[in-house]
Scaffold this motif. Structure first.
Motif, PDB file in Angstrom:
ATOM      1  N   ILE A 347     -44.822  -0.566  -0.797  1.00 41.74           N
ATOM      2  CA  ILE A 347     -43.634   0.095   0.480  1.00 41.74           C
ATOM      3  C   ILE A 347     -44.125   1.444   0.659  1.00 41.74           C
ATOM      4  CG2 ILE A 347     -42.351  -1.754  -0.700  1.00 41.74           C
ATOM      5  CD1 ILE A 347     -40.912   0.364  -2.173  1.00 41.74           C
ATOM      6  N   GLY A 348     -45.053   2.136   0.524  1.00 41.15           N
ATOM      7  CA  GLY A 348     -45.190   3.475   1.286  1.00 41.15           C
ATOM      8  C   GLY A 348     -45.265   4.596   0.165  1.00 41.15           C
ATOM      9  N   TRP A 349     -44.994   4.502  -1.029  1.00 33.92           N
ATOM     10  CA  TRP A 349     -45.090   5.621  -1.723  1.00 33.92           C
ATOM     11  C   TRP A 349     -46.451   5.959  -2.341  1.00 33.92           C
ATOM     12  CZ3 TRP A 349     -40.336   3.933  -0.651  1.00 33.92           C
ATOM     13  CH2 TRP A 349     -39.160   4.803  -0.608  1.00 33.92           C
ATOM     14  N   ARG A 350     -46.769   7.013  -2.489  1.00 31.33           N
ATOM     15  CA  ARG A 350     -48.111   7.416  -2.938  1.00 31.33           C
ATOM     16  C   ARG A 350     -47.941   8.634  -4.044  1.00 31.33           C
ATOM     17  NH1 ARG A 350     -48.666   3.777  -0.165  1.00 31.33           N
ATOM     18  NH2 ARG A 350     -49.871   3.480   1.671  1.00 31.33           N
ATOM     19  N   VAL A 365     -54.436   6.631 -22.127  1.00 32.55           N
ATOM     20  CA  VAL A 365     -53.163   7.558 -22.221  1.00 32.55           C
ATOM     21  C   VAL A 365     -53.417   8.902 -22.202  1.00 32.55           C
ATOM     22  CG1 VAL A 365     -51.710   8.332 -24.320  1.00 32.55           C
ATOM     23  CG2 VAL A 365     -52.130   5.796 -23.818  1.00 32.55           C
ATOM     24  N   ASP A 366     -54.558   9.464 -22.357  1.00 30.23           N
ATOM     25  CA  ASP A 366     -54.762  11.156 -21.875  1.00 30.23           C
ATOM     26  C   ASP A 366     -54.769  11.306 -20.477  1.00 30.23           C
ATOM     27  OD1 ASP A 366     -55.265  11.568 -24.477  1.00 30.23           O
ATOM     28  OD2 ASP A 366     -57.202  11.511 -24.525  1.00 30.23           O
ATOM     29  N   GLN A 367     -55.237  10.252 -19.793  1.00 30.91           N
ATOM     30  CA  GLN A 367     -55.329  10.374 -18.232  1.00 30.91           C
ATOM     31  C   GLN A 367     -53.869  10.486 -17.896  1.00 30.91           C
ATOM     32  OE1 GLN A 367     -57.982   7.375 -17.290  1.00 30.91           O
ATOM     33  NE2 GLN A 367     -59.526   8.827 -16.706  1.00 30.91           N
ATOM     34  N   TYR A 368     -53.078   9.666 -18.254  1.00 28.44           N
ATOM     35  CA  TYR A 368     -51.567   9.601 -17.989  1.00 28.44           C
ATOM     36  C   TYR A 368     -50.874  10.685 -18.312  1.00 28.44           C
ATOM     37  CZ  TYR A 368     -46.791   7.995 -18.274  1.00 28.44           C
ATOM     38  OH  TYR A 368     -45.415   7.947 -18.437  1.00 28.44           O
ATOM     39  N   LYS A 369     -51.284  11.348 -19.442  1.00 30.60           N
ATOM     40  CA  LYS A 369     -50.583  12.555 -19.662  1.00 30.60           C
ATOM     41  C   LYS A 369     -50.828  13.717 -18.972  1.00 30.60           C
ATOM     42  CE  LYS A 369     -50.319  11.683 -24.882  1.00 30.60           C
ATOM     43  NZ  LYS A 369     -51.031  11.978 -26.318  1.00 30.60           N
ATOM     44  N   LYS A 370     -52.081  13.453 -18.030  1.00 29.47           N
ATOM     45  CA  LYS A 370     -52.468  14.865 -17.188  1.00 29.47           C
ATOM     46  C   LYS A 370     -51.714  14.694 -15.953  1.00 29.47           C
ATOM     47  CE  LYS A 370     -56.515  15.797 -20.214  1.00 29.47           C
ATOM     48  NZ  LYS A 370     -57.816  15.777 -20.164  1.00 29.47           N
ATOM     49  N   PHE A 371     -51.558  13.537 -15.361  1.00 30.23           N
ATOM     50  CA  PHE A 371     -51.147  13.539 -13.996  1.00 30.23           C
ATOM     51  C   PHE A 371     -49.695  13.852 -13.597  1.00 30.23           C
ATOM     52  CE2 PHE A 371     -49.940   9.177 -14.210  1.00 30.23           C
ATOM     53  CZ  PHE A 371     -48.968   8.806 -13.111  1.00 30.23           C
ATOM     54  N   ALA A 372     -49.522  14.070 -12.592  1.00 33.54           N
ATOM     55  CA  ALA A 372     -48.040  14.797 -12.258  1.00 33.54           C
ATOM     56  C   ALA A 372     -46.817  13.778 -12.281  1.00 33.54           C
ATOM     57  CB  ALA A 372     -48.331  15.164 -10.838  1.00 33.54           C
ATOM     58  N   LYS A 373     -47.408  12.415 -12.241  1.00 36.60           N
ATOM     59  CA  LYS A 373     -46.282  11.429 -12.562  1.00 36.60           C
ATOM     60  C   LYS A 373     -44.967  11.478 -11.405  1.00 36.60           C
ATOM     61  CE  LYS A 373     -47.088  11.115 -17.305  1.00 36.60           C
ATOM     62  NZ  LYS A 373     -47.348  12.496 -17.616  1.00 36.60           N
ATOM     63  N   GLU A 374     -45.446  11.717 -10.280  1.00 33.79           N
ATOM     64  CA  GLU A 374     -44.423  11.925  -9.145  1.00 33.79           C
ATOM     65  C   GLU A 374     -44.773  11.288  -7.927  1.00 33.79           C
ATOM     66  OE1 GLU A 374     -41.324  15.147  -7.239  1.00 33.79           O
ATOM     67  OE2 GLU A 374     -43.104  15.903  -8.343  1.00 33.79           O
ATOM     68  N   PHE A 375     -44.054  10.569  -7.405  1.00 36.18           N
ATOM     69  CA  PHE A 375     -44.557   9.497  -5.962  1.00 36.18           C
ATOM     70  C   PHE A 375     -43.626   9.862  -4.994  1.00 36.18           C
ATOM     71  CE2 PHE A 375     -45.440   7.754 -10.048  1.00 36.18           C
ATOM     72  CZ  PHE A 375     -46.863   7.013  -9.909  1.00 36.18           C
ATOM     73  N   GLU A 376     -44.298  10.136  -3.631  1.00 37.37           N
ATOM     74  CA  GLU A 376     -43.407  10.467  -2.496  1.00 37.37           C
ATOM     75  C   GLU A 376     -43.940   9.464  -1.414  1.00 37.37           C
ATOM     76  OE1 GLU A 376     -44.700  14.607  -1.904  1.00 37.37           O
ATOM     77  OE2 GLU A 376     -46.607  13.829  -1.484  1.00 37.37           O
ATOM     78  N   TYR A 377     -42.660   9.377  -0.569  1.00 36.93           N
ATOM     79  CA  TYR A 377     -42.996   8.318   0.573  1.00 36.93           C
ATOM     80  C   TYR A 377     -44.003   8.952   1.614  1.00 36.93           C
ATOM     81  CZ  TYR A 377     -41.635   5.294   4.307  1.00 36.93           C
ATOM     82  OH  TYR A 377     -41.856   4.168   5.318  1.00 36.93           O
ATOM     83  N   SER A 378     -44.886   8.282   1.809  1.00 38.76           N
ATOM     84  CA  SER A 378     -46.267   8.748   2.614  1.00 38.76           C
ATOM     85  C   SER A 378     -46.919   7.574   3.062  1.00 38.76           C
ATOM     86  CB  SER A 378     -46.780   9.851   2.082  1.00 38.76           C
ATOM     87  OG  SER A 378     -48.007  10.194   2.724  1.00 38.76           O
ATOM     88  N   PRO A 379     -46.406   6.598   3.882  1.00 41.73           N
ATOM     89  CA  PRO A 379     -46.954   5.341   4.353  1.00 41.73           C
ATOM     90  C   PRO A 379     -48.577   5.346   4.873  1.00 41.73           C
ATOM     91  CG  PRO A 379     -45.167   5.760   5.539  1.00 41.73           C
ATOM     92  CD  PRO A 379     -44.921   6.667   4.493  1.00 41.73           C
ATOM     93  N   LYS A 380     -48.507   6.707   5.873  1.00 44.16           N
ATOM     94  CA  LYS A 380     -49.869   6.705   6.143  1.00 44.16           C
ATOM     95  C   LYS A 380     -49.812   8.496   6.114  1.00 44.16           C
ATOM     96  CE  LYS A 380     -49.115   3.151   9.625  1.00 44.16           C
ATOM     97  NZ  LYS A 380     -49.147   2.865  11.182  1.00 44.16           N
ATOM     98  N   ALA A 381     -51.371   8.656   6.254  1.00 45.23           N
ATOM     99  CA  ALA A 381     -51.707   9.971   6.067  1.00 45.23           C
ATOM    100  C   ALA A 381     -50.818  11.257   7.112  1.00 45.23           C
ATOM    101  CB  ALA A 381     -53.201  10.214   6.474  1.00 45.23           C
TER     102      ALA A 381
END
Length: 419
Positions: A347-350, A365-381
């Protein structure tokens, strides 16, 4: 601001890092990244011993800035420019770039009490990587990160970086003495002062290579900028008119269906954090921050927030998965976020950074711990956040809450089984 606003300079440093992500100096607005805090410098003290520079920053034009902050209770306004020049000379002559970069990484990896801005990546392996991530975050894909990095390291070696006195009050002696010290690069005196709604950042002095653009006694309202805290009450006032109905008709009603209590969990500079309450296996009520709602820093209109006025901002609605580990185990959090990310992508969140591919790339699990874990609405570049308030955006926002309700039910079920 006065001495009562900030208990000490460390508190003032953290406020500046959290709130000032761009500034206007010499009629030029640039976005800003703080890359160092309390940098130890050999030869930086009055007697030639170890000194400590408050802040190091870079702007999007590739200029490095050395910042010395003072609160109004300080007795050092008369010597602050001399202090900055000692630090400049020390950085140029006595300190090697790799050693300085190691100190910057300690700050950027959040190993100090004062922390970097939340747009920086967690535990970066290099300053160059931090710069590359930041340039991508602010949309400056036209800038080569390697060239940018090499440019600021060269400024460090030749001493042509900018010098800034940052204060919570306009002290006459600091302005009067600014012209008495020679420097080959730019110098500025910035004052952060309060108004009824937040803060104003004002440049009261600027010179470059010995030529004063603004004499110390002159004041220019061009530099005024207000920083207003977003609350559940004034959110709509800052949004463009076509977006306000999305708040009343989509966001708040769906949050209340999710049992939101109507109060922000946290008030940030331009957003409110929404938390839902869950009960742990021990019966403890734990607030889990899941959504940030607020004004856009840089939406699809690409208009600098410095040039915005209330009633023109875009709307951002970001999903945050950082707090899930408070209520479920790490494996459950990873599984939930992975499925949630897949629904969001449709639905457009990245996601940001490493999280941009979580919808189709298995993570450990290690990779999951490191990434920002935040998603924002940006359906296109070329589209970011909500700017039109049309039916397409309304449907996207409505769709945002459907998976969230299922996730909430799933978390509650997991918690009930652990009772």
């Amino acid at each position: 601001m006065n001495a009562r606003t900030y208990a000490n300079e460390e508190q003032y440093h953290q406020w500046f890092i959290d709130n000032i992500t761009e500034w206007t100096i010499n009629q030029k607005t640039s976005r800003l990244l703080i890359i160092g805090h309390e940098i130890s410098l050999f030869g930086g003290s009055v007697k030639g011993g170890l000194g400590s520079a408050d802040l190091l920053a870079v702007d999007e034009d590739g200029l490095l800035w050395l910042i010395e902050a003072k609160i109004s209770s300080s007795a050092e306004f008369g010597t602050v420019w001399n202090q900055l020049l000692r630090y400049r000379d020390s950085m140029q002559r006595n300190n090697k770039w790799p050693a300085l970069e190691r100190q910057m990484l300690k700050f950027l990896c959040r190993k100090e009490k004062v922390e970097p801005h939340n747009t920086t990546i967690d535990k970066p392996k290099s300053l160059k990587k931090t710069i590359s991530t930041w340039l991508a975050y602010i949309g400056r894909t036209d800038i080569d990160a390697n060239t940018f990095y090499n440019n600021i390291s060269e400024q460090m070696r030749n001493g042509t970086f900018g010098l800034v006195v940052l204060a919570d009050s306009d002290v006459q002696i600091a302005r009067e003495k600014a012209d008495k010290y020679e420097h080959g690069g730019p110098k500025a005196y910035l004052v952060a002062q309060p108004d009824h709604s937040g803060h104003i950042l004002k440049c009261v002095y600027y010179s470059h290579a010995g030529q004063s653009i603004f004499r110390p006694q002159e004041r220019t309202e061009f530099y005024d900028r207000s920083y207003c805290k977003c609350t559940e009450y004034n959110l709509k006032e800052f949004l463009a008119p076509q977006l306000r109905s999305l708040v009343d008709e989509v966001i708040y009603p769906n949050l209340h269906i999710l049992s939101w209590n109507g109060r922000p969990h946290l008030i940030r500079n331009k957003s409110i954090a929404i938390a839902l309450n869950f009960k742990s296996g021990e019966g403890e009520t734990i607030p889990v921050r899941i959504i940030d709602v607020g004004w856009s820093d840089a939406d699809a209109s690409r208009v600098s927030s410095t040039n915005r006025v209330p009633g023109t901002y875009g709307l951002k609605v970001n999903f945050r998965a950082v707090d899930l580990e408070k209520i479920v185990c790490i494996d459950e959090a990873l599984r939930i976020v992975r499925r949630w990310a897949t629904e969001l992508y449709k639905i457009g969140w990245r996601g940001r950074g490493a999280g941009s591919r979580i919808h189709d790339t298995p993570l450990t699990v290690d990779q999951y711990k490191k990434f920002a874990k935040e998603f924002e609405y940006s359906p296109k570049a070329d589209i970011k956040d909500f700017t039109k308030g049309d039916e397409v955006e309304r449907q996207a926002l409505e769709s945002f809450f459907n998976p969230l309700m299922k996730i909430k039910d799933e978390i509650e079920m997991i918690c009930s089984k652990s009772d």
